[in-house]
Motif scaffolding. Structure first.
Motif, short mmCIF file in Angstrom:
data_model
loop_
_atom_site.label_atom_id
_atom_site.label_comp_id
_atom_site.label_asym_id
_atom_site.label_seq_id
_atom_site.Cartn_x
_atom_site.Cartn_y
_atom_site.Cartn_z
N GLY A 143 49.39 -30.42 -76.04
CA GLY A 143 48.43 -31.45 -75.69
C GLY A 143 47.49 -31.00 -74.59
N ALA A 185 60.21 -32.00 -75.53
CA ALA A 185 58.91 -32.59 -75.22
C ALA A 185 57.97 -31.57 -74.57
N THR A 200 53.06 -42.21 -70.67
CA THR A 200 52.60 -40.82 -70.56
C THR A 200 51.91 -40.38 -71.85
N TRP A 201 52.55 -40.67 -72.99
CA TRP A 201 51.97 -40.28 -74.28
C TRP A 201 50.72 -41.11 -74.58
N GLY A 228 54.53 -36.17 -67.38
CA GLY A 228 55.41 -35.69 -68.44
C GLY A 228 56.22 -34.48 -68.02
N GLY A 266 47.17 -39.46 -75.14
CA GLY A 266 46.47 -39.75 -76.39
C GLY A 266 45.10 -40.34 -76.15
N LEU A 284 55.27 -30.05 -76.77
CA LEU A 284 54.27 -31.07 -77.09
C LEU A 284 53.30 -31.27 -75.93
N LEU A 285 53.83 -31.26 -74.72
CA LEU A 285 52.98 -31.41 -73.55
C LEU A 285 52.04 -30.21 -73.38
N TRP A 317 63.12 -37.82 -71.43
CA TRP A 317 61.92 -37.83 -72.26
C TRP A 317 60.81 -38.59 -71.54
#
Length: 267
Positions: free
Chosen positions: A157, A150, A237-238, A222, A242, A153-154, A232
Motif C-alpha cells: 500500500g 499484514a 487504519t485500512w 499499521g 484506502g 499489505l502495508l 492486526w
C-alpha cells in the motif's frame, strides 16, 4: 480509472524490463565512485536507526508514558521513522523525475510515467529489505503471530501510494517548479504531523483527526500495531489508507488527462 491513466499504466507494464533496469541503475548511481558503493544506500538508514536505539534506549533510557504501543522511545521511533524515510525518499525523488528527464522526453517517445516509477521502485529496492530486517528484529517482542501477514499489505500500500503521489507531483512540478520547494518543506515538517515521534495518545484529542491529513498516518499506525503490539491493524487504519489511495489516484487521473498534450512543452 480514466482511459489515459490506463494507457500510461499499460505502458509501464510493457516497459517493465526497462523500468527494472533503470531502477537498478539509479540505485547504483546514487553512490557511484565511493569505496563502499551501493552499500552506502543501505548503511545510511541502518546507521540512523542504530543511533536512535543507542541514544534513546541505551544511553538515556527514555520511556514513553501509559497508552504507548511500547515504553522504549528508540524502539518506537524506529518503527515509524524507517517507513517515513522510505516514503520521503520515493516521493521527493519521483517528484523531480520528470523535470530531470526533460531533455530525454523531448527527444524520445518514452512513457512519462516511467521516470517517477523508476524513482519509486529504486526506493523500494533500498527500503523493502530494511523493512524485512526490521520485522525480523521486532518479531521476538510478540512472537510469530498472524498479524505479521499484514506487513506485506502495508508495504504494498505504501509503494502504490508513493507512486501515485510521486507521479502526480511530478506532473505538477513540470508545470510549476515551485512545487519542488513547497512539497520539500512539507515533507521536512511532515514527521511532526504523524504519530512517528510520539504515539497518537500523546497528541491533544482535538488535533488527532488532523493527523489523518498526513498520508503516512494510517501506515505508521499499521506498522506500530503489527511490530510493536503484535496485532492486526484496526479497521480505521485500512480505511484511512484506502481513502488516501482512492483520492490520490482520482486526482492523478485528472492530472494525467489534462497534461497529456502540454507535458513535454512544460519540460
Amino acid at each position: 480509472m480514466g482511459k489515459e491513466l490506463v494507457l500510461q499504466c499499460s505502458g509501464l507494464v510493457r516497459a517493465r524490463s526497462l523500468l527494472w533496469l533503470m531502477a537498478r541503475r539509479e540505485v547504483a548511481a546514487r553512490h557511484a565512485g565511493s569505496i563502499i558503493g551501493v552499500g552506502w544506500v543501505y548503511a545510511q538508514p541502518l546507521l540512523t536507526m542504530a543511533a536512535y536505539y543507542l541514544v534513546f534506549d541505551v544511553v538515556f533510557g527514555m520511556r514513553l508514558g501509559e497508552g504507548a504501543p511500547t515504553r522504549a522511545v528508540g524502539a518506537f521511533l524506529i518503527v515509524g521513522m524507517l517507513p517515513w524515510m522510505a516514503f520521503c525518499d520515493a516521493v521527493s525523488r519521483g517528484m523531480g523525475s520528470l523535470v530531470e528527464a526533460g531533455d530525454l522526453l523531448r527527444k524520445n517517445p518514452l512513457p512519462p510515467a516511467l521516470f517517477p516509477a523508476r524513482a519509486v521502485l529504486a526506493s523500494a529496492l533500498i527500503f523493502a529489505p530494511l523493512l524485512v530486517l526490521l520485522a525480523v528484529a521486532y518479531a521476538p517482542m510478540n512472537g510469530l503471530r498472524p498479524s505479521l501477514l499484514a506487513l506485506p499489505l502495508l508495504v504494498a500500500g505504501q509503494v502504490v501510494l508513493a507512486l501515485a503521489l510521486a507521479w502526480l507531483l511530478s506532473i505538477i512540478a513540470a508545470a510549476v517548479r515551485d512545487t519542488l520547494q513547497v512539497v520539500g518543506f512539507l515533507l521536512s515538517i511532515g514527521v511532526f504531523t504523524a504519530p512517528i515521534l510520539f504515539p497518537l495518545s500523546l497528541f491533544p484529542e482535538a488535533m488527532r483527526p488532523l493527523l489523518w491529513l498526513n498520508p503516512m498516518t494510517p501506515l505508521v499506525q499499521g506498522y506500530q500495531a503489527v511490530l510493536l503490539e503484535g496485532r492486526w491493524p484496526d479497521p480505521v487504519t485500512w480505511l484511512g489508507l484506502g481513502a488516501w489511495l482512492v483520492l490520490t489516484w482520482v486526482v492523478l487521473q485528472s492530472a494525467v488527462s489534462r497534461s497529456r498534450e502540454q507535458l513535454v512543452d512544460w519540460l
